[in-house]
Design a protein around this motif. Structure first.
Motif, PDB file in Angstrom:
ATOM      1  N   TYR A  64      13.516  -6.344  -0.600  1.00  0.00           N
ATOM      2  CA  TYR A  64      13.169  -6.743  -1.951  1.00  0.00           C
ATOM      3  C   TYR A  64      14.371  -7.418  -2.617  1.00  0.00           C
ATOM      4  N   PRO A  65      14.178  -8.614  -3.174  1.00  0.00           N
ATOM      5  CA  PRO A  65      15.311  -9.370  -3.716  1.00  0.00           C
ATOM      6  C   PRO A  65      15.949  -8.756  -4.959  1.00  0.00           C
ATOM      7  N   THR A  66      15.168  -7.989  -5.754  1.00  0.00           N
ATOM      8  CA  THR A  66      15.712  -7.350  -6.959  1.00  0.00           C
ATOM      9  C   THR A  66      15.127  -5.951  -7.102  1.00  0.00           C
ATOM     10  N   ASP A  67      15.723  -5.175  -7.998  1.00  0.00           N
ATOM     11  CA  ASP A  67      15.202  -3.829  -8.213  1.00  0.00           C
ATOM     12  C   ASP A  67      13.832  -3.855  -8.882  1.00  0.00           C
ATOM     13  N   PHE A  68      13.527  -4.917  -9.637  1.00  0.00           N
ATOM     14  CA  PHE A  68      12.198  -4.971 -10.227  1.00  0.00           C
ATOM     15  C   PHE A  68      11.140  -5.263  -9.163  1.00  0.00           C
ATOM     16  N   HIS A  69      11.495  -6.043  -8.136  1.00  0.00           N
ATOM     17  CA  HIS A  69      10.586  -6.210  -7.001  1.00  0.00           C
ATOM     18  C   HIS A  69      10.342  -4.847  -6.333  1.00  0.00           C
ATOM     19  N   ALA A  70      11.395  -4.060  -6.204  1.00  0.00           N
ATOM     20  CA  ALA A  70      11.251  -2.733  -5.592  1.00  0.00           C
ATOM     21  C   ALA A  70      10.441  -1.804  -6.487  1.00  0.00           C
ATOM     22  N   TYR A  71      10.613  -1.933  -7.801  1.00  0.00           N
ATOM     23  CA  TYR A  71       9.792  -1.145  -8.730  1.00  0.00           C
ATOM     24  C   TYR A  71       8.318  -1.504  -8.558  1.00  0.00           C
ATOM     25  N   ASN A  72       8.019  -2.806  -8.455  1.00  0.00           N
ATOM     26  CA  ASN A  72       6.640  -3.221  -8.186  1.00  0.00           C
ATOM     27  C   ASN A  72       6.112  -2.541  -6.935  1.00  0.00           C
ATOM     28  N   ALA A  73       6.942  -2.547  -5.888  1.00  0.00           N
ATOM     29  CA  ALA A  73       6.532  -1.939  -4.619  1.00  0.00           C
ATOM     30  C   ALA A  73       6.271  -0.445  -4.796  1.00  0.00           C
ATOM     31  N   SER A  74       7.069   0.218  -5.637  1.00  0.00           N
ATOM     32  CA  SER A  74       6.879   1.663  -5.840  1.00  0.00           C
ATOM     33  C   SER A  74       5.535   1.944  -6.488  1.00  0.00           C
ATOM     34  N   LYS A  75       5.122   1.102  -7.424  1.00  0.00           N
ATOM     35  CA  LYS A  75       3.840   1.293  -8.084  1.00  0.00           C
ATOM     36  C   LYS A  75       2.673   0.961  -7.147  1.00  0.00           C
ATOM     37  N   ILE A  76       2.826  -0.083  -6.339  1.00  0.00           N
ATOM     38  CA  ILE A  76       1.790  -0.429  -5.359  1.00  0.00           C
ATOM     39  C   ILE A  76       1.615   0.717  -4.365  1.00  0.00           C
ATOM     40  N   ALA A  77       2.739   1.247  -3.881  1.00  0.00           N
ATOM     41  CA  ALA A  77       2.686   2.325  -2.888  1.00  0.00           C
ATOM     42  C   ALA A  77       2.106   3.607  -3.473  1.00  0.00           C
ATOM     43  N   ALA A  78       2.483   3.935  -4.715  1.00  0.00           N
ATOM     44  CA  ALA A  78       1.981   5.168  -5.334  1.00  0.00           C
ATOM     45  C   ALA A  78       0.483   5.082  -5.607  1.00  0.00           C
ATOM     46  N   LEU A  79       0.008   3.921  -6.042  1.00  0.00           N
ATOM     47  CA  LEU A  79      -1.422   3.761  -6.274  1.00  0.00           C
ATOM     48  C   LEU A  79      -2.195   3.867  -4.969  1.00  0.00           C
ATOM     49  N   ALA A  80      -1.692   3.221  -3.925  1.00  0.00           N
ATOM     50  CA  ALA A  80      -2.358   3.304  -2.619  1.00  0.00           C
ATOM     51  C   ALA A  80      -2.395   4.739  -2.115  1.00  0.00           C
ATOM     52  N   ALA A  81      -1.295   5.473  -2.302  1.00  0.00           N
ATOM     53  CA  ALA A  81      -1.240   6.869  -1.860  1.00  0.00           C
ATOM     54  C   ALA A  81      -2.235   7.724  -2.650  1.00  0.00           C
ATOM     55  N   THR A  82      -2.353   7.462  -3.938  1.00  0.00           N
ATOM     56  CA  THR A  82      -3.309   8.204  -4.771  1.00  0.00           C
ATOM     57  C   THR A  82      -4.734   7.972  -4.295  1.00  0.00           C
ATOM     58  N   GLU A  83      -5.091   6.724  -4.088  1.00  0.00           N
ATOM     59  CA  GLU A  83      -6.466   6.406  -3.722  1.00  0.00           C
ATOM     60  C   GLU A  83      -6.796   6.886  -2.313  1.00  0.00           C
ATOM     61  N   THR A  84      -5.804   6.877  -1.436  1.00  0.00           N
ATOM     62  CA  THR A  84      -6.008   7.433  -0.097  1.00  0.00           C
ATOM     63  C   THR A  84      -6.219   8.944  -0.163  1.00  0.00           C
ATOM     64  N   ALA A 137      15.492   5.666  -4.001  1.00  0.00           N
ATOM     65  CA  ALA A 137      15.562   5.914  -5.437  1.00  0.00           C
ATOM     66  C   ALA A 137      14.316   5.491  -6.197  1.00  0.00           C
ATOM     67  N   LEU A 138      13.555   4.557  -5.648  1.00  0.00           N
ATOM     68  CA  LEU A 138      12.392   4.037  -6.373  1.00  0.00           C
ATOM     69  C   LEU A 138      11.076   4.303  -5.647  1.00  0.00           C
ATOM     70  N   ILE A 139      10.951   3.768  -4.440  1.00  0.00           N
ATOM     71  CA  ILE A 139       9.658   3.802  -3.759  1.00  0.00           C
ATOM     72  C   ILE A 139       9.309   5.200  -3.276  1.00  0.00           C
ATOM     73  N   GLY A 140      10.231   5.817  -2.557  1.00  0.00           N
ATOM     74  CA  GLY A 140       9.968   7.158  -2.033  1.00  0.00           C
ATOM     75  C   GLY A 140       9.623   8.172  -3.101  1.00  0.00           C
ATOM     76  N   PRO A 141      10.445   8.315  -4.157  1.00  0.00           N
ATOM     77  CA  PRO A 141      10.131   9.293  -5.202  1.00  0.00           C
ATOM     78  C   PRO A 141       8.818   9.016  -5.938  1.00  0.00           C
TER      79      PRO A 141
END
Length: 346
Positions: free
Chosen positions: A167-187, A103-107
């Motif tokens: 991830y202990p909370t959904d906000f931790h997972a939200y952080n992960a989604s932004k980290i992953a999306a930025l890394a994917a963009t730069e790659t 719901a968060l990281i993949g999308p």
């Protein structure tokens, strides 16, 4: 800006709607991707849009799932610019941990890479601007656990690596989604020979009037709760990172980043310089600017919100983009004024 069409995703969100309006005000034509006819009607009913009366300068495409394969096939034709804002957010804290990836990281990753792929296959695209976040730039422990060392300053070059979870909370997972999306963009940018530039905008906590919120019961679902919490009497013992930025400034950055004179790259959005935001100041500013509402207990204005300091350097952003970020006091005025409007106060 005539005949300069901007394709915008996320136009019914807090940042997205203000960016859409700012783009129209700047003279761009806008094609907005929305998930439903309801979202389209919501945008068209807003006072800012009615005042602009954009007519055929504003058009819509309905895309129910922005992360679906091929979601952007054909809809980019004729566009010169893309502003990609749509991404999963955490509103109510009701995600189950089993849903964090789906719901968060993949999308977040799929939506970003999908629009970059579509842009690469579309003639005429000159620049893509993507909404990232400061949470994509630093270790999450500095948001949730400890203060960042005083001698470390976040800027446009800051990056962090993705934690595999759990991830202990959904906000931790939200952080992960932004980290992953930025890394994917730069790659993607590094591994493709692109005919367009890509710029990432990294806002801190976005505050300010959200014109599409018309019911006071929905007022604290977004990041404006960071300001309204203590004003509404909430007493928190958990420090919140002292970093905020007015939504109008974030929208301006997105639209300004379309200009060829603005170098492509990363830009951080944050007010008050390295001093940052002191959340408890919200009650002081509310009492200063809305004394009658405080005295009448329309807002209790007696809550507490401790601050975790985070030093952020945005001198480059202000110099390159030619503006100064609005103060935290201006953010509080914007948010409280809107809240009182919805409450029927003055």
């Amino acid at each position: 800006m005539s005949n300069k069409l901007v394709f915008i995703t996320g136009g019914s969100g807090h940042v997205g709607f203000r960016t859409l309006v700012t783009a129209l005000e700047a003279g761009y034509d806008v094609r907005a991707a929305v998930r439903s006819e309801f979202k389209k009607d919501l945008i068209l009913s807003a006072p800012s849009i009615k005042a602009l009366n954009p007519k055929d300068r504003l058009s819509f495409v309905i895309i129910p799932d922005l992360s679906a394969p091929g979601a952007y096939d054909a809809v980019l034709q004729g566009a010169t610019y893309i502003i990609h804002i749509a991404s999963p957010i955490v509103l109510k804290g009701d995600y189950d941990p089993s849903e964090y990836q789906s719901a968060l990281i993949g999308p977040a990753v799929e939506g970003t890479t999908s629009i970059l792929k579509a842009a690469a296959e579309t003639d005429g695209i000159k620049r893509v601007v993507i909404t990232s976040s400061i949470v994509a730039q630093i270790d999450p422990k500095y948001f949730f656990e400890v203060d960042r060392p005083e001698n470390e300053v976040l800027d446009h070059t800051s990056r962090t690596s993705l934690s595999a979870g759990p991830y202990p909370t959904d906000f931790h997972a939200y952080n992960a989604s932004k980290i992953a999306a930025l890394a994917a963009t730069e790659t993607f940018v590094k591994t493709h020979d692109l005919s367009f530039d890509v710029t990432n905008i990294h806002p801190s906590f976005v505050t300010g009037k959200n014109e599409l919120v018309t019911d006071v019961s929905d007022f604290t679902l977004g990041t404006n709760v960071t300001i309204m919490g203590s004003i509404l009497g909430n007493k928190s013992d958990s420090p919140l990172v002292g970093a905020s930025v007015h939504v109008n400034d974030v929208a301006y950055m997105h639209v300004k980043a379309l200009s060829p004179e603005i170098p492509a790259g990363s830009y951080v959005g944050n007010s008050e310089g390295e001093k940052g935001t002191v959340w408890q100041d919200a009650t002081r500013f509310a009492a200063k600017h809305f004394p009658q509402a405080v005295q009448a207990k329309v807002v209790p204005n007696d809550g507490t919100q401790p601050t975790r300091r985070l030093r952020i350097d945005v001198t480059r952003e202000e110099r390159v983009m030619g503006f100064v970020f609005m103060s935290f006091e201006e953010q509080v005025k914007s948010v409280v004024e809107h809240y009182l409007e919805l409450k029927g106060g003055s």
